[in-house]
Design an enzyme around this catalytic site. Structure first.
Site, PDB file in Angstrom:
ATOM      1  N   GLY A 245      75.808  71.818  41.619  1.00 29.69           N
ATOM      2  CA  GLY A 245      74.367  71.915  41.517  1.00 29.69           C
ATOM      3  C   GLY A 245      73.958  72.667  40.271  1.00 29.69           C
ATOM      4  O   GLY A 245      74.802  73.008  39.443  1.00 29.69           O
ATOM      5  N   HIS A 246      72.649  72.923  40.155  1.00 29.77           N
ATOM      6  CA  HIS A 246      72.127  73.590  38.963  1.00 29.77           C
ATOM      7  C   HIS A 246      71.733  75.026  39.249  1.00 29.77           C
ATOM      8  O   HIS A 246      70.898  75.603  38.575  1.00 29.77           O
ATOM      9  CB  HIS A 246      70.948  72.808  38.379  1.00 29.77           C
ATOM     10  CG  HIS A 246      71.322  71.443  37.888  1.00 29.77           C
ATOM     11  ND1 HIS A 246      70.463  70.620  37.222  1.00 29.77           N
ATOM     12  CD2 HIS A 246      72.488  70.754  37.970  1.00 29.77           C
ATOM     13  CE1 HIS A 246      71.074  69.474  36.920  1.00 29.77           C
ATOM     14  NE2 HIS A 246      72.297  69.539  37.371  1.00 29.77           N
ATOM     15  N   GLY A 247      72.309  75.598  40.304  1.00 32.06           N
ATOM     16  CA  GLY A 247      72.118  77.014  40.544  1.00 32.06           C
ATOM     17  C   GLY A 247      70.835  77.365  41.251  1.00 32.06           C
ATOM     18  O   GLY A 247      70.164  76.513  41.838  1.00 32.06           O
TER      19      GLY A 247
END
Ligand SMILES: *[C@@H]1O[C@H](CO)[C@@H](O)[C@H](O)[C@H]1NC(C)=O
Ligand SMILES: *[C@@H]1O[C@H](CO)[C@@H](O)[C@H](O)[C@H]1NC(C)=O
Ligand SMILES: *[C@@H]1O[C@H](CO)[C@@H](O)[C@H](O)[C@H]1NC(C)=O
Ligand SMILES: *[C@@H]1O[C@H](CO)[C@@H](O)[C@H](O)[C@H]1NC(C)=O
Ligand SMILES: *[C@@H]1O[C@H](CO)[C@@H](O)[C@H](O)[C@H]1NC(C)=O
Ligand SMILES: *[C@@H]1O[C@H](CO)[C@@H](O)[C@H](O)[C@H]1NC(C)=O
Length: 402
Positions: A245-247
């Site tokens: 994911g992108h955090g």
């Protein structure tokens, strides 16, 4: 005989009337959806049955209502559950709710939506299966700003004092859970899963929300694990596992008029594993909204092979070229990062690029230990632009604060 019979009949009716009139609370408070017309054959659209059950559960008086989805696969077109309710509703999902595979079969922007409700509880070991696979190739939102939006799995708007516990959300078409103007809401033991390359499948997304607690939650998606947008305050995130994911991302912010401050975020005891970003704040180069991002604490956070473990990007521009009207007008201040450790796949492990017009203030780094573990070789580094702050304790990479 007929006389006695009719007297008896009248008596019966009278008794029935008294029973109904004097005991309105005796109406059922437990709704097993299967007993109220829902079918677990994985094909029949249960939207109508669920809507009717919701109406009964929401409008009874006295005590709580429980809606129960037993094991089995319940196909569901789009549904909206609207309050206000006259009592508290509990939704227990042990089965699977199955979304239409064809995105055209969901008319609204959310598959299952809750609006204007207080004291809602959603729990159980069940699954929301968004069946996103067929729709992901249709997503061109990276290239086309007027793209057709695919449905989010579950939405909450104007919902207070509520919670979700224990549910799994699988393969949303776009985002998994969306929260708008939601206050006092707890999310615990939730699992969110979609492939790392599925577009825009944000895990949990918040706008204009307050007093949100998220804990013991596992999120793996193709976009932000958690996205925190305009007007969200007092948010507490702990024991979250994010990856792929992108955090945990604050923003993007600053591009639209009338945005509100984002303040009071705590993220602790969290692991980012194989994510693109870890701790991230992104704002546009625009003067549309002059807002404040402040009072953030990040502590006890492990990064495992994260591309950008710590990144503040105040020149956010996902698809260049972007219209550049001004330096970002979002003021970032009072940020504390403590005990952040692990590995960065980029050399730049700490990247603080703040606005020239509104430099970041009071950024505190304490015990940072982020090793570079990538193809380039060499130690990790830090980048600072327009940041004012302090550092103490272990510091890898060496900090670059003034
Ligand atoms: C779709 O949205 C409209 C407007 O908010 C709402 O009235 C309707 O109930 C929704 N329908 C479904 C199926 O979600
Ligand atoms: C929600 O719960 C609160 C506190 O228990 C109670 O005061 C309130 O009446 C409830 N609201 C509804 C709609 O049931
Ligand atoms: C929900 O909470 C917010 C903030 O506390 C409040 O302004 C709003 O009136 C509440 N809504 C309902 C329906 O109780
Ligand atoms: C959320 O969790 C907190 C802390 O555990 C608790 O005090 C609060 O009552 C919970 N709120 C809801 C709406 O469940
Ligand atoms: C977040 O949780 C911690 C520990 O449970 C607590 O001390 C703190 O007050 C909470 N913060 C908010 C904003 O609720
Ligand atoms: C990190 O992710 C990898 C790959 O999915 C997995 O094998 C590993 O167990 C994870 N590590 C932790 C600490 O969660």
């Amino acid at each position: 005989m007929t006389c006695i019979a009719s007297v008896f009949k009248a008596l019966c009716l009278f008794v029935l009337f008294v029973a109904v009139a004097c005991h309105p609370t005796n109406r059922p408070n437990f709704f097993n959806v299967q007993r109220y017309g829902a079918k677990s054959d994985g094909q029949t659209d249960n939207a109508k049955a669920f809507t009717n059950i919701w109406k009964m559960a929401c409008t009874r008086r006295g005590g709580n209502s429980k809606i129960y989805v037993p094991k089995g696969t319940f196909y569901l077109g789009g549904v909206e559950f609207v309050g206000p309710c006259t009592n508290d509703v509990e939704f227990v999902i042990d089965g699977t709710l199955l979304a239409p595979a064809n995105p055209k079969d969901i008319k609204n922007d959310t598959w299952i939506n809750f609006r204007y409700i207080n004291n809602l509880s959603i729990s159980g070991g069940g699954t929301l299966d968004g069946q996103g696979k067929e729709s992901w190739p249709l997503n061109d939102c990276l290239k086309n700003t007027h793209c057709h939006k695919l449905a989010k799995t579950m939405g909450f708007s104007f919902v207070n004092n509520s919670r979700i516990n224990g549910i799994t959300s699988l393969n949303s078409k776009m985002g998994h859970f969306n929260f708008f103007s939601v206050h006092h809401f707890n999310i615990t033991d939730v699992t969110i899963t979609a492939p790392g390359d599925s577009p825009n499948t944000d895990g949990l997304k918040f706008g204009l929300c307050s007093n949100i607690h998220i804990s013991n939650t596992h999120i793996g998606t193709g976009d932000d694990c958690i996205a925190i947008l305009s007007g969200t305050t007092n948010m507490n995130i702990s024991n979250v596992n994010c990856g792929p994911g992108h955090g945990i991302s604050v923003g993007s912010l600053g591009k639209n008029k009338d945005e509100k401050d984002v303040t009071g975020l705590t993220v602790r005891d969290t692991v980012f594993n194989g994510t693109k970003d870890g701790i991230r704040i992104k704002t546009w180069e625009s003067l549309a909204s002059k807002i404040l991002v402040s009072n953030f604490i990040y502590k006890n956070i492990q990064m495992i092979n994260v591309e950008n473990p710590i990144i503040i990007d105040q020149k956010y521009c996902p698809n260049p070229p972007c219209e550049k009207k001004a330096e970002s007008h979002v003021q970032i201040q009072d940020l504390k990062l403590k005990n952040i450790y692990g590995t960065s796949t980029n050399k730049v492990a700490v990247n603080l690029q703040c606005s020239k017009s509104f430099p970041c203030k009071k950024v505190e780094l304490i015990d940072i230990n982020l090793e570079h573990k990538g193809v380039e070789g060499g130690p990790s580094t830090a980048v600072c632009e327009n940041v004012d702050g302090s550092a103490r304790g272990k510091m890898v990479p060496q900090h670059c604060l003034d």
